[in-house]
Design a protein around this motif. Structure first.
Motif, short mmCIF file in Angstrom:
data_model
loop_
_atom_site.label_atom_id
_atom_site.label_comp_id
_atom_site.label_asym_id
_atom_site.label_seq_id
_atom_site.Cartn_x
_atom_site.Cartn_y
_atom_site.Cartn_z
N ALA A 136 -16.08 9.13 0.37
CA ALA A 136 -15.74 9.99 1.41
C ALA A 136 -16.69 9.62 2.82
N GLU A 137 -17.90 9.41 2.64
CA GLU A 137 -18.81 8.78 3.52
C GLU A 137 -18.23 7.40 4.16
N LEU A 138 -18.02 6.52 3.08
CA LEU A 138 -17.40 5.30 3.71
C LEU A 138 -16.06 5.49 4.61
N LEU A 139 -15.23 6.38 4.06
CA LEU A 139 -13.93 6.51 4.90
C LEU A 139 -14.20 7.06 6.15
N ARG A 140 -15.41 7.97 6.26
CA ARG A 140 -15.81 8.77 7.67
C ARG A 140 -16.54 7.55 8.51
N LEU A 141 -17.36 6.75 7.79
CA LEU A 141 -17.70 5.54 8.64
C LEU A 141 -16.59 4.60 9.28
N ALA A 142 -15.79 4.34 8.40
CA ALA A 142 -14.47 3.56 8.65
C ALA A 142 -13.44 4.26 9.60
N ALA A 143 -13.61 5.55 10.06
CA ALA A 143 -12.91 6.15 10.94
C ALA A 143 -11.47 6.52 10.39
N GLY A 144 -11.34 6.57 8.92
CA GLY A 144 -10.35 6.87 8.15
C GLY A 144 -9.36 5.72 7.71
N SER A 145 -9.78 4.38 7.95
CA SER A 145 -9.16 3.19 7.36
C SER A 145 -9.57 2.79 6.24
N PRO A 146 -8.84 2.87 4.92
CA PRO A 146 -9.37 2.66 3.72
C PRO A 146 -9.63 1.12 3.57
N LEU A 147 -8.80 0.17 4.03
CA LEU A 147 -9.36 -1.42 3.78
C LEU A 147 -10.72 -1.52 4.36
N THR A 200 -5.95 11.50 4.91
CA THR A 200 -7.25 11.49 4.18
C THR A 200 -7.14 11.27 2.49
N GLU A 201 -5.99 12.39 2.21
CA GLU A 201 -5.72 12.47 0.87
C GLU A 201 -5.33 11.00 0.19
N GLN A 202 -4.45 10.31 0.86
CA GLN A 202 -4.01 8.87 0.70
C GLN A 202 -5.12 8.15 0.46
N SER A 203 -5.97 8.07 1.58
CA SER A 203 -7.05 6.93 1.44
C SER A 203 -7.95 7.40 0.48
N LEU A 204 -8.35 8.46 0.10
CA LEU A 204 -9.22 8.65 -1.02
C LEU A 204 -8.76 8.33 -2.28
N ALA A 205 -7.48 8.82 -2.53
CA ALA A 205 -6.82 8.52 -3.78
C ALA A 205 -6.67 7.00 -4.00
N TRP A 206 -6.53 6.20 -2.63
CA TRP A 206 -6.66 4.62 -3.14
C TRP A 206 -7.95 4.04 -3.23
N LEU A 207 -8.94 4.81 -2.52
CA LEU A 207 -10.44 4.30 -2.62
C LEU A 207 -10.80 4.73 -3.99
N THR A 208 -10.42 5.61 -4.75
CA THR A 208 -10.81 5.92 -6.13
C THR A 208 -10.42 4.76 -7.04
N TYR A 230 0.95 -1.34 -0.09
CA TYR A 230 -0.13 -0.15 0.16
C TYR A 230 0.85 1.23 0.06
N PRO A 231 0.48 2.31 -0.79
CA PRO A 231 1.36 3.56 -0.98
C PRO A 231 1.65 4.47 0.48
N TRP A 232 0.69 4.15 1.46
CA TRP A 232 1.32 4.76 2.79
C TRP A 232 2.01 3.93 3.64
#
Length: 328
Positions: free
Chosen positions: A187-198, A167-175, A5-7
Motif C-alpha cells: 500500500a505504501e509503494l502504491l501511494r509513493l507511485a501515485a497509484g501506478s502499480p507498475l 486501488t483495489e485492482q492495483s493492490l490485487a495485482w501487487l499481491t 493487465y487485468p485493468w
C-alpha cells in the motif's frame, strides 16, 4: 507481445476492436500503468498475418519475426540513452522507414516512447508522417505527459486515454507481483507511485522507500542544523532528481494547503506529517509561495532533461528549505 493487465480489458477492446484503424494513435496516461505493454500487444495484432480475433496468432512468420526483434515492417523509436531526448536524426530515420513499402506485404507499425522526449525540431520532423503516412502505416505514440506535446502532434492522432486502475485492482495485482512484501508495504509503494502499480514494482526494485526514509531523515537534520546543505546534497547522489523534486513539490503544496485550511487531515503521509505541519506554522505564506514557484520551475527543467548541475541545484534547494522557518 506485451503482458495483458487485468485493468486493460475494456481499454483493449475499445482500441483493438475498431473496424478501421487510424493512421496514428496517442496512448496517454500516467507512468507505470502498462501503456507500453498495451501498445506492444496492439502492434503484434496489427502486424500479424493471421490474427485470432483481436489477438495476434503468435505462430505466423510475422509473429515470429516480431518476437525475435527482426520484423522488417516494425520501427521502435526511443531515446538512445535513458532519460535523454529523442534526436531529430532518429526521427528522420523513422520518416525514411515510413515511406518504404512493407516487406511482408501487410502493415508497417511504428512505436514511439516517450513521445514527449522529442524536442521541437524532432516533433516537427514527425508531423508530415503523422499527417500522411505512406501506405498502410500505423503509428503508436506513447506519452506519459501529453500536455508537453505540441498541439500539432496531438491533433494528428486518435487520442486514447489510459486511466489509472482502481486501488483495489492495483493492490490485487501487487499481491501477485510482490508476494514477499507485506500488505502495508504494498500500500505504501502504491501511494509513493501515485497509484501506478507498475511504477510501484519499479520503486520496490530500486529501493525507493529506503531512499525516501533517507531523504526525510536528512531534511529533519537540516532543519535542526545537524547537517549542512552541501553535505546533505552530496549524500543524495544515488537518488533520482525527479523523485526529489516530486517529494519537495508535494511537501510545499501540503504546507500551503494547511496554511489555508488548518486541516490536519490534509498533511500528507505519516512519515513527513509533523515536519510539514511545523514548517507550515513557522513559515510566512509568502515564503512558501516563493519556494513552491521555484520548485515547480526546477522540476519542469528536470522533467525536460535540461543539462543541470545536480549538486548546485540541490544545494540551492536545501539552502532555501533550511531558511523557511522564521520571518522573512
Amino acid at each position: 507481445m506485451g503482458e495483458v493487465y487485468p485493468w486493460q480489458v475494456t481499454l483493449w477492446q475499445q482500441l483493438a476492436g475498431r473496424r478501421q484503424h487510424a493512421h496514428a494513435y496517442l496512448l496517454h496516461g500516467p507512468v507505470g500503468i502498462g501503456k507500453r505493454a498495451l501498445a506492444e500487444r496492439f502492434m503484434a495484432s496489427l502486424l500479424c498475418l493471421k490474427p485470432n480475433g483481436l489477438e495476434a496468432c503468435g505462430t505466423c512468420k510475422a509473429c515470429h519475426l516480431l518476437a525475435a526483434g527482426t520484423h522488417p515492417d516494425n520501427f521502435v523509436l526511443e531515446p538512445e540513452e535513458a532519460d535523454k531526448p529523442i534526436k531529430v536524426d532518429q526521427v528522420r530515420e523513422l520518416v525514411n522507414f515510413v515511406v518504404q513499402t512493407a516487406q511482408l506485404g501487410g502493415r508497417k507499425v511504428v512505436l514511439v516512447e516517450p513521445t514527449e522526449a522529442m524536442n521541437i525540431n524532432a516533433s516537427n520532423a514527425l508531423l508530415k508522417s503523422l499527417e500522411e503516412p505512406a501506405g498502410d502505416t500505423v503509428l503508436l505514440l506513447i506519452s506519459h505527459q501529453s500536455s508537453r506535446l505540441l498541439p500539432t502532434v496531438r491533433s494528428r492522432c486518435v487520442q486514447q486515454a489510459c486511466p489509472l486502475p482502481s486501488t483495489e485492482q492495483s493492490l490485487a495485482w501487487l499481491t501477485q507481483a510482490l508476494p514477499e512484501s507485506s500488505e502495508a508495504a504494498r500500500a505504501e509503494l502504491l501511494r509513493l507511485a501515485a497509484g501506478s502499480p507498475l511504477a510501484a514494482v519499479k520503486m520496490h526494485e530500486q529501493g525507493v522507500p529506503a531512499q525516501r526514509a533517507q531523504v526525510i531523515e536528512g531534511v529533519k537534520k537540516l532543519l535542526k542544523q545537524q547537517i549542512g546543505p552541501s553535505q546533505l546534497a552530496e549524500s543524495w547522489n544515488a537518488i533520482s532528481l525527479q523523485l526529489l523534486f516530486d517529494w519537495f513539490c508535494d511537501w510545499a503544496q501540503l504546507m500551503l494547503r494547511y496554511q489555508l485550511t488548518t486541516d490536519e487531515q490534509g498533511l500528507g503521509a505519516d512519515d513527513m506529517r509533523k515536519v510539514v505541519q511545523y514548517l507550515a506554522e513557522k513559515t510566512p505564506q509568502r515564503k512558501v509561495l516563493q519556494i513552491q514557484d521555484w520548485l515547480l520551475a526546477q522540476r519542469q527543467k528536470v522533467m525536460g532533461k535540461a543539462n543541470l548541475n545536480r549538486v548546485l541545484l540541490l544545494e540551492a534547494l536545501l539552502v532555501q528549505w533550511a531558511s523557511l522557518p522564521g520571518p522573512g
